[in-house]
Design an enzyme around this catalytic site. Sequence first.
Site, PDB file in Angstrom:
ATOM      1  N   LEU A  26      67.191  58.206 -14.708  1.00 22.08           N
ATOM      2  CA  LEU A  26      68.419  58.223 -13.908  1.00 22.08           C
ATOM      3  C   LEU A  26      68.772  59.686 -13.665  1.00 22.08           C
ATOM      4  O   LEU A  26      68.845  60.482 -14.607  1.00 22.08           O
ATOM      5  CB  LEU A  26      69.540  57.514 -14.664  1.00 22.08           C
ATOM      6  CG  LEU A  26      70.780  57.048 -13.879  1.00 22.08           C
ATOM      7  CD1 LEU A  26      70.385  56.127 -12.745  1.00 22.08           C
ATOM      8  CD2 LEU A  26      71.758  56.364 -14.803  1.00 22.08           C
ATOM      9  N   ASP A  27      68.952  60.065 -12.399  1.00 19.65           N
ATOM     10  CA  ASP A  27      69.241  61.456 -12.047  1.00 19.65           C
ATOM     11  C   ASP A  27      70.442  61.988 -12.821  1.00 19.65           C
ATOM     12  O   ASP A  27      71.381  61.230 -13.117  1.00 19.65           O
ATOM     13  CB  ASP A  27      69.526  61.584 -10.546  1.00 19.65           C
ATOM     14  CG  ASP A  27      68.293  61.380  -9.695  1.00 19.65           C
ATOM     15  OD1 ASP A  27      67.174  61.448 -10.239  1.00 19.65           O
ATOM     16  OD2 ASP A  27      68.446  61.151  -8.472  1.00 19.65           O
TER      17      ASP A  27
END
Length: 308
Positions: A47-48
């Site tokens: 997840l960024d």
Amino acid sequence: MSQQKRVKRAISGWLILNKHYDMTSTQAVGKIKWLFEAKKAGHAGTLDPLATGILPIALGEATKTVPLVQDGTKIYEFDIAWGSATTTDDVEGEVIETSDHRPTEAELVEILPCFTGIITQIPPAFSAIKIKGERAYDLARAGEKPEMPPREIEIEALEVLAHSDEISTLRVTCQKGTYVRALARDIAKKLGSVAHVSRLHRAAVGPFTEADAIGVNELEDMKDSATRDQVLRPIADALGHLDEVSLDQKQAQAVRMGNPALLLGRNAPISLEVAYATHRGDVLALGRVEKGQFKPSRVILPDSPIRN
């Protein structure tokens, strides 16, 4: 006096983290591993840092089931900021193009069918995809323009949750490999405008949803490891989409040793491509059923105080 070294535990289970903004997935795994004093940990899908939401983290033997969760359906909610495109397709990059055109909600809704089903997508240059052995984002940061190969992705559903001249909020249900930043970029292009993602939130990964999630601050506020252990999800919770094969004690002993077990009884399966074996509710192994035998491919070792 030097601090006493923490003894790492052989603990297994799933921790469904509600990742906060500006935290990398690697940092999140490290934090959870430290809080639970776990010997081993890993996450099921990056997840960024600028994204929030569901980050399933596997501890101990649960890491053997990571691919099964990582390949599951994902749900994201995201904001499209109209009028400016950036180098990264999100708020982190520099603006490279602007447009005065703002689509109406009706126009936006009308083109969404073009982005559902199996479609072709070109990933962002700032992504972890390897180009000739190097990460695309490393090449992009060095000033190069990596040639990103198109890929097929599957989008199951796409809907508008809110709309204004400046920002639209959408929800997408998609399969592994989908880049939401590229989706927003392509939607804007289809509408004769430019845009970038200004907010990204993951609401579900495989079997895990926000109802299962807990934040780092909540975990830190818990008084001891025994309290934290209670929020871990059993390994079996990641396997609900697979066929379960229940074994007796003799069969279970064989599978624990990595050997096949002959399945008996009128209703015993003859062939299953992917399945998991249990004994008295405990997960023993991942594997397959072939010619009436359960053949383990990954044995789940009983080294955890958390019930599998």
